[in-house]
Design a protein around this motif. Structure first.
Motif, mmCIF file in Angstrom:
data_model
loop_
_atom_site.group_PDB
_atom_site.id
_atom_site.type_symbol
_atom_site.label_atom_id
_atom_site.label_comp_id
_atom_site.label_asym_id
_atom_site.label_seq_id
_atom_site.Cartn_x
_atom_site.Cartn_y
_atom_site.Cartn_z
ATOM 1 N N GLY A 147 1.584 -0.898 -0.120
ATOM 2 C CA GLY A 147 0.246 0.172 -0.364
ATOM 3 C C GLY A 147 0.626 1.343 -0.190
ATOM 4 O O GLY A 147 1.767 1.080 -0.091
ATOM 5 N N ALA A 148 0.240 2.297 -0.270
ATOM 6 C CA ALA A 148 1.032 3.345 -0.346
ATOM 7 C C ALA A 148 0.306 5.106 0.707
ATOM 8 O O ALA A 148 -1.050 4.447 0.461
ATOM 9 N N ALA A 149 0.676 5.970 1.310
ATOM 10 C CA ALA A 149 0.303 6.826 1.884
ATOM 11 C C ALA A 149 0.773 8.332 1.328
ATOM 12 O O ALA A 149 2.477 8.156 1.346
ATOM 13 N N VAL A 150 0.213 9.326 0.999
ATOM 14 C CA VAL A 150 0.289 10.495 0.093
ATOM 15 C C VAL A 150 0.375 11.376 0.729
ATOM 16 O O VAL A 150 -1.162 11.525 1.568
ATOM 17 N N VAL A 151 1.402 11.789 1.819
ATOM 18 C CA VAL A 151 1.660 13.117 2.705
ATOM 19 C C VAL A 151 2.098 14.233 1.490
ATOM 20 O O VAL A 151 3.190 14.217 1.155
ATOM 21 N N LEU A 152 1.685 15.003 1.593
ATOM 22 C CA LEU A 152 1.165 16.742 0.734
ATOM 23 C C LEU A 152 1.188 17.437 1.720
ATOM 24 O O LEU A 152 0.022 17.974 2.300
ATOM 25 N N VAL A 161 -2.005 1.006 -4.422
ATOM 26 C CA VAL A 161 -0.787 0.925 -6.056
ATOM 27 C C VAL A 161 -1.054 -0.380 -5.085
ATOM 28 O O VAL A 161 0.054 -0.536 -6.308
ATOM 29 N N GLY A 162 -1.112 -1.382 -4.317
ATOM 30 C CA GLY A 162 -1.530 -2.944 -4.763
ATOM 31 C C GLY A 162 -1.656 -3.367 -6.522
ATOM 32 O O GLY A 162 -1.838 -4.162 -7.298
ATOM 33 N N PHE A 163 -2.552 -2.098 -6.548
ATOM 34 C CA PHE A 163 -4.310 -2.418 -7.777
ATOM 35 C C PHE A 163 -2.932 -1.419 -9.411
ATOM 36 O O PHE A 163 -3.676 -1.797 -10.589
ATOM 37 N N LEU A 164 -2.095 -0.916 -8.923
ATOM 38 C CA LEU A 164 -1.514 -0.173 -10.024
ATOM 39 C C LEU A 164 -0.920 -1.289 -10.869
ATOM 40 O O LEU A 164 -0.237 -1.796 -11.005
ATOM 41 N N PRO A 165 -1.055 -0.798 -12.437
ATOM 42 C CA PRO A 165 -1.053 -2.272 -13.424
ATOM 43 C C PRO A 165 0.963 -0.976 -13.917
ATOM 44 O O PRO A 165 1.258 -0.340 -14.045
ATOM 45 N N VAL A 166 1.913 -2.504 -14.296
ATOM 46 C CA VAL A 166 2.731 -2.439 -13.853
ATOM 47 C C VAL A 166 3.306 -3.589 -15.016
ATOM 48 O O VAL A 166 2.449 -4.220 -14.251
ATOM 49 N N GLY A 210 -9.757 -7.589 -7.247
ATOM 50 C CA GLY A 210 -8.966 -8.618 -6.685
ATOM 51 C C GLY A 210 -7.591 -7.677 -7.245
ATOM 52 O O GLY A 210 -7.137 -6.773 -8.657
ATOM 53 N N CYS A 211 -6.328 -7.727 -6.644
ATOM 54 C CA CYS A 211 -5.034 -6.568 -7.329
ATOM 55 C C CYS A 211 -3.860 -7.768 -7.551
ATOM 56 O O CYS A 211 -2.800 -7.159 -8.260
ATOM 57 N N ASP A 212 -4.952 -8.848 -7.717
ATOM 58 C CA ASP A 212 -3.363 -9.897 -8.949
ATOM 59 C C ASP A 212 -3.384 -9.957 -10.575
ATOM 60 O O ASP A 212 -4.220 -9.289 -11.003
ATOM 61 N N HIS A 241 0.778 -5.363 -6.330
ATOM 62 C CA HIS A 241 0.788 -6.310 -5.631
ATOM 63 C C HIS A 241 1.989 -7.932 -5.733
ATOM 64 O O HIS A 241 2.464 -8.282 -4.974
ATOM 65 N N SER A 242 1.641 -7.441 -7.248
ATOM 66 C CA SER A 242 2.137 -9.131 -7.969
ATOM 67 C C SER A 242 3.003 -9.050 -8.047
ATOM 68 O O SER A 242 3.750 -10.220 -8.495
ATOM 69 N N LEU A 243 3.778 -7.787 -7.677
ATOM 70 C CA LEU A 243 5.726 -8.089 -8.156
ATOM 71 C C LEU A 243 6.269 -8.304 -6.430
ATOM 72 O O LEU A 243 7.229 -8.546 -6.502
ATOM 73 N N VAL A 244 5.427 -7.068 -5.404
ATOM 74 C CA VAL A 244 5.594 -6.751 -4.669
ATOM 75 C C VAL A 244 5.786 -6.693 -2.899
ATOM 76 O O VAL A 244 6.254 -6.687 -2.051
ATOM 77 N N GLY A 245 4.882 -8.465 -3.548
ATOM 78 C CA GLY A 245 3.941 -8.362 -2.332
ATOM 79 C C GLY A 245 5.196 -9.725 -1.549
ATOM 80 O O GLY A 245 5.583 -9.531 -2.247
#
Length: 386
Positions: free
Chosen positions: A218-223, A238-243, A254-256, A260-264
């Motif tokens: 996951g990610a947190a955005v602090v601005l 970001v687990g759902f981020l297409p890469v 699902g985030c498969d 997530h599939s790269l760094v979980g």
């Protein structure tokens, strides 16, 4: 239009309490110097705050000086007590602290996946009550819960999610019904980012992105000093981020196929095995072992850094945060060595200069962040003008 006398007093009281919180116990003379108020105004302020039970004499400034001018004042730490819960899919952690955030007790409890919902909720509530009781606290003033999943920005409630245990959502509702305390709920990754900003590696950064790396991603955005949650509370999913590099694409359910599939956690273990490294119980253990293995683990660490840099580059291209923190258990295990590899590869992928830092707090950041927001909420309530 000048402030009324009552408004001015309220402003001065809050300023003095903030100074006592940040600078520690202070004498009346030190309060005078820091606030710029007159000596009579400081004397009135001290009397008001002592009368409200918010501050008291905690010592004297020196053995040779006695009397009113030598008294040192501090916030009454046991004026209120706080609790935090770190709710995971496999268990819950509880911490209890005083009004200044000083830890008083901490406990954890495993919750098996097959435990019935009602029993899981009852066990978590009992853990909280037992921890507070053993810490010798009065009734809790504020309880903050850190949980995976989306927090509705309008209602502040944990939203339904098919991927999370039902007892998570039930627990929050039971706590709100059962406790006289204020109960707050926040996404676990956002809380970890708050902790790293206040206590950890992101101190001094008003803008950064925090990547939670553990079993999940996951990610947190602090601005500009604030955690940004997005329109539906989903900023940072970001687990759902297409890469590139995955076997497919993520979906709404699902985030498969996503980041997530790269760094979980599971993906990290599989990557290590593909490079001929011994497996481990989880991603953090594998990364820690790789760093101890020396040069033969370099291909694995480079491949992992490549994967992390892909996700970071996508986030950087949109937000330009200037700093990315690798947090969670895996970020802590990778330390500065993994962060340096990610930073180097990220510099090749993005023209935006971005520092990559290793988180300092690991999995404990969630509980620390929850206690921080509980403390702020309690102080806002207790320090408000009456």
């Amino acid at each position: 239009m000048p402030a009324s006398p009552s408004t001015a007093r309220a402003i001065n009281d809050r300023r003095a309490l903030h100074l006592l919180q940040e600078e520690g116990p202070l004498t009346a003379g030190q309060l005078k110097a820091l606030t710029g108020l007159s000596r009579p105004s400081v004397a009135d302020l001290v009397d008001r705050l002592r009368g409200a039970g918010l501050i008291d004499v905690v010592g004297e400034s020196g053995a040779e000086r006695r009397g009113p001018n030598a008294r040192v004042y501090g916030i009454v730490a046991d004026r209120a007590h706080l609790a935090a819960l770190d709710v995971r899919t496999g268990g819950v952690g509880v911490g209890v602290a005083d009004l200044l955030g000083n830890p008083l007790a901490e406990k954890t409890l495993a919750v098996p996946a097959d435990m019935p919902t009602d029993r899981a909720v009852a066990a978590a509530v009992a853990l909280l009550e037992r921890t507070a009781r053993e810490a010798g606290t009065a009734p809790l003033h504020t309880v903050a819960v850190g949980a995976p999943g989306l927090i509705d920005p309008a209602s502040g409630e944990l939203r339904d999610s098919a991927s999370l245990p039902l007892w998570h959502r039930r627990l929050v509702a039971v706590l709100q019904e059962r406790l006289p305390a204020t109960v707050l709920v926040e996404n676990e990754t956002n809380l970890a980012a708050v902790a790293e900003q206040r206590l950890g590696v992101a101190r001094g950064h008003d803008t950064f992105v925090f990547l939670w790396l553990g079993e999940g991603v996951g990610a947190a955005v602090v601005l500009d000093g604030k955690v940004r949650r997005g329109a539906s509370g989903g900023a940072g999913e970001v687990g759902f981020l297409p890469v590139p590099g995955t076997s497919g694409l993520p979906s709404a359910t699902g985030c498969d196929g996503g980041f997530h599939s790269l760094v979980g956690g599971g993906a990290v273990c599989e990557l290590a095995a593909a490079h001929g490294l011994p497996g481990g119980p989880d991603g953090p253990a594998v990364v820690a072992a790789a760093l101890e293995a020396g040069e033969r683990a370099d291909p694995f660490l480079d491949a992992l850094a490549e994967r992390l840099a892909l996700g970071a580059a996508a986030v950087v291209a949109v937000l330009d945060p200037g700093c990315v923190v690798l947090g969670g258990e895996t970020g802590l295990a990778g330390g500065k060595a993994l962060a340096a590899r990610v930073e180097a590869r990220l510099a090749e992928l993005s023209p935006l200069r971005t520092e990559v830092r290793a988180g300092e707090l690991g999995g404990g950041a969630v509980l620390s962040g929850a206690l921080l927001i509980a403390r702020e909420a309690a102080q806002d309530d207790l320090f408000a003008p009456r």
